[in-house]
Design a protein around this motif. Structure first.
Motif, short mmCIF file in Angstrom:
data_model
loop_
_atom_site.label_atom_id
_atom_site.label_comp_id
_atom_site.label_asym_id
_atom_site.label_seq_id
_atom_site.Cartn_x
_atom_site.Cartn_y
_atom_site.Cartn_z
N ARG A 8 5.95 -14.48 -8.35
CA ARG A 8 6.99 -14.35 -7.33
C ARG A 8 7.33 -15.72 -6.76
O ARG A 8 6.47 -16.59 -6.64
CB ARG A 8 6.54 -13.39 -6.24
CG ARG A 8 6.55 -11.93 -6.69
CD ARG A 8 6.14 -11.01 -5.58
NE ARG A 8 4.77 -11.23 -5.18
CZ ARG A 8 4.19 -10.66 -4.13
NH1 ARG A 8 4.88 -9.83 -3.36
NH2 ARG A 8 2.93 -10.90 -3.84
N SER A 92 5.94 -9.32 6.52
CA SER A 92 6.07 -8.52 5.30
C SER A 92 5.61 -9.30 4.08
O SER A 92 4.92 -8.76 3.20
CB SER A 92 7.52 -8.08 5.12
OG SER A 92 7.91 -7.20 6.16
N LEU A 93 6.00 -10.59 4.00
CA LEU A 93 5.57 -11.39 2.85
C LEU A 93 4.06 -11.62 2.88
O LEU A 93 3.40 -11.62 1.83
CB LEU A 93 6.31 -12.72 2.83
CG LEU A 93 7.83 -12.65 2.63
CD1 LEU A 93 8.40 -14.05 2.48
CD2 LEU A 93 8.17 -11.81 1.43
N CYS A 96 2.23 -8.89 1.43
CA CYS A 96 2.40 -8.80 -0.02
C CYS A 96 1.74 -9.95 -0.77
O CYS A 96 2.02 -10.16 -1.95
CB CYS A 96 3.89 -8.76 -0.35
SG CYS A 96 4.74 -7.28 0.21
N TYR A 98 1.66 -13.37 0.20
CA TYR A 98 2.17 -14.71 0.43
C TYR A 98 1.34 -15.44 1.48
O TYR A 98 0.82 -14.83 2.42
CB TYR A 98 3.62 -14.66 0.92
CG TYR A 98 4.65 -14.60 -0.18
CD1 TYR A 98 5.44 -15.71 -0.48
CD2 TYR A 98 4.83 -13.44 -0.92
CE1 TYR A 98 6.40 -15.66 -1.47
CE2 TYR A 98 5.79 -13.38 -1.93
CZ TYR A 98 6.57 -14.50 -2.21
OH TYR A 98 7.50 -14.45 -3.20
N THR A 416 12.01 -11.88 -3.23
CA THR A 416 10.57 -12.01 -3.45
C THR A 416 9.94 -10.72 -3.96
O THR A 416 8.72 -10.68 -4.16
CB THR A 416 9.86 -12.42 -2.15
OG1 THR A 416 10.15 -11.46 -1.13
CG2 THR A 416 10.31 -13.81 -1.70
N SER A 418 9.57 -7.98 -2.34
CA SER A 418 8.78 -7.38 -1.26
C SER A 418 9.49 -6.14 -0.72
O SER A 418 10.72 -6.04 -0.75
CB SER A 418 8.57 -8.38 -0.12
OG SER A 418 7.96 -9.57 -0.60
N ALA A 419 8.71 -5.22 -0.23
CA ALA A 419 9.27 -3.96 0.25
C ALA A 419 10.03 -4.18 1.55
O ALA A 419 9.59 -4.91 2.43
CB ALA A 419 8.16 -2.95 0.47
N TYR A 421 11.60 -2.76 5.16
CA TYR A 421 10.99 -1.91 6.18
C TYR A 421 12.07 -1.20 6.97
O TYR A 421 13.24 -1.62 7.01
CB TYR A 421 10.08 -2.72 7.11
CG TYR A 421 10.66 -4.01 7.63
CD1 TYR A 421 11.50 -4.05 8.74
CD2 TYR A 421 10.35 -5.22 7.01
CE1 TYR A 421 12.02 -5.23 9.22
CE2 TYR A 421 10.87 -6.42 7.48
CZ TYR A 421 11.69 -6.42 8.58
OH TYR A 421 12.21 -7.59 9.05
#
Length: 532
Positions: A8, A92-93, A96, A98, A416, A418-419, A421
């Protein structure tokens, strides 16, 4: 996007403070020298109509990090600490995998500045509960006292205070608090280690060369190598060296406290630009007879800065030119340091796997319509910000699409992998970046609120602006005041058409668009868990 072997991408996010879109070379400015940003723009997508969610520091920085408008995330004006439970891009990152790093000015919490006495008096008269230290909405249940003091300037001046390991999602922060040549935070201790005390050398009072027409313009006695801009780039480069060769991707928010006023470049940058050679900007001497009352009041006192040094005021030609020359010096210095960081990114072999963003938290009137700084006006100089996004492998281009600061959060999450939200209100820019579409939205909402007002505009102030290709409508709620500009015939917003029968149809269309956008960014609150 994914890099080599499905890795990523890293994210390097540059942000300037109080920089309008056309005060960089790639934004069309032919005077200020920004060769490094211009080179980056030449291989990026440049968003020419990028617009803030709110033209104020704390609210728009919160929108950048949450993807939400201020009326939804709660930081509606400066002085409201971002909710510690807010979902953010770095949070968030980080979840995941980061490594998330903040370098420079964050301004997610209050710096400890008090209201000016006249502002406090007005607030007490209109909303006595607002300044009550025991007000319930100033606290968060379950958080120990002091949870909202991590960016308090005075505390950081006394001793080094490391930030928590999950500060709004950042694993590590190298902090700058405030602006100009003597901000606070971790920078102060870094400078002292180098034999420079910002409190002893910084400020107009210690300057060997200052402009007599405005106390916000001077050459700082802080040497360039110990300037806050140098601190930011040095720390960013250290983190890039640490990231090299690691499997863990990084998100790094690199936030320069310049070119926000005071405009105080160090020696070597203070005389790069000749004030007398600078042209006057758009509408500097325009007729304001149709402008709102508070703008007319400023023009009547032209040359007199507001008692609050952060507030909008009307400058003379001489004041504007000296301020612009000093600000351009700061911009060129920042550009040089961005170049050093980008060179290190390349040197460490990270460039091909790194998304690079450059933007600003808001603009600055800087002479347009005869005005300086920000607050209580939504001319494009203050709402339009520079924005470029470089995605390795993507062809460079320019977009005139209406995009918002709030769009960057969903964009970075998508890039990236990433989910997302619940509650994100911005729209991902990925379809624009990959060329799938050239259109993004029909209308864009800008918010601004202040608990106080100024002459001609009593507080509390609640402004809403809608911007479309057709024009701009600003409403000052609680009053009959409005601004209407026809962008087809008046792109510079020089003639206020609010209430003009000849423009009634345009005003009606924009008002309808404003209502739709205000409804669209209303906070959805708690998600339902059942039908009943």
């Amino acid at each position: 996007m994914t890099g080599e072997a499905g890795r990523r991408p890293n994210v390097l996010f540059f942000i300037a403070d109080q920089l309008r879109a056309d005060h960089v070379g790639f934004g069309g400015n032919e005077t200020v020298k920004t060769p490094n940003l211009d080179a980056l723009a030449a291989k990026s997508m440049v968003f020419e109509a990028a617009t803030v969610a709110n033209p104020t520091c704390m609210p728009n920085r919160a929108s950048l990090m949450t993807g939400r408008w201020p009326s939804a995330h709660g930081t509606r004006c400066n002085g409201i600490t971002l909710d510690p439970l807010a979902r953010t891009v770095p949070g968030s990152l980080g979840a995941c995998g980061y490594r998330t790093i903040g370098v420079g000015k964050l301004h997610h919490q209050n710096m400890g500045w008090e209201f000016e006495p006249h502002q406090a008096d007005e607030i007490k008269a209109t909303d006595p509960m607002l300044l009550d230290p025991g007000a319930a909405d100033a606290r968060r249940p379950g958080f120990a006292p002091g949870w909202d003091q991590w960016e308090n300037r005075e505390a950081h001046d006394k001793r080094f205070i490391g930030l928590p390991a999950d500060y709004y999602g950042y694993h590590h922060v190298d902090l700058v608090i405030g602006h100009g040549d003597r901000p606070g935070g971790h920078y102060v201790h870094w400078a002292r280690e180098r034999g420079v005390d910002p409190e002893a050398l910084g400020g107009q009072g210690h300057s060997a060369s200052h402009y007599a027409g405005w106390d916000q313009v001077y050459e700082t006695a802080i040497p360039a190598e110990a300037h806050p801009t140098s601190y930011v780039s040095e720390k960013a480069i250290e983190h890039l060296k640490d990231a090299a060769g690691q499997d863990q991707p990084f998100f790094m928010f690199v936030s320069f406290p310049d070119p926000h006023h005071p405009f105080s470049p160090p020696h070597g940058y203070s005389d790069l630009y000749d004030p007398e050679s600078l042209p006057l900007p758009l509408g500097f001497n325009q007729d304001h007879s149709g402008s709102p009352e508070h703008i007319r009041a400023m023009m009547e006192r032209r040359g007199e800065p507001n008692a609050d040094p952060t507030m909008t005021w009307a400058a003379t030609e001489d004041q504007y030119r000296h301020a612009a020359a000093a600000q351009y010096g700061l911009i060129t210095m920042m550009d040089e340091h961005i170049g050093r960081i980008l060179d290190e990114l390349e040197r460490q072999g990270l460039a091909d796997d790194t998304v690079v963003v450059f933007t600003s938290d808001h603009g600055d009137l800087f002479g347009d319509h005869g005005l300086m700084l920000k607050h209580f006006v939504h001319y494009r100089a203050v709402t339009n910000v520079p924005l470029l996004v470089h995605v390795p492998g993507n062809a460079p281009s320019r977009s005139s699409a209406l995009v918002s600061s709030a769009d960057l959060a969903p964009t970075l999450l998508e890039l990236t992998g990433s989910a997302a939200y619940r509650g994100i209100q911005g729209r991902s820019l990925v379809p624009l970046l990959d060329g799938t579409t050239g259109h993004h939205r029909e209308a864009l909402l800008v918010e601004e609120e202040q608990p106080f007002g100024l002459e001609g505009l009593p507080g509390p102030v609640r402004m809403r602006t809608i911007i479309t290709a057709e024009g701009r409508l600003t409403r000052y709620f609680g009053s009959e005041m409005a601004e209407l500009y026809d962008h087809r015939s008046d792109p510079g917003e020089l003639v206020n058409r609010a209430g003009d029968p000849a423009f009634a149809a345009l005003e009606d269309r924009l008002l309808r668009a404003m209502l739709e956008e205000m409804a669209a960014v209303a906070d959805q609150g708690t998600a339902p868990t059942a039908a009943a």
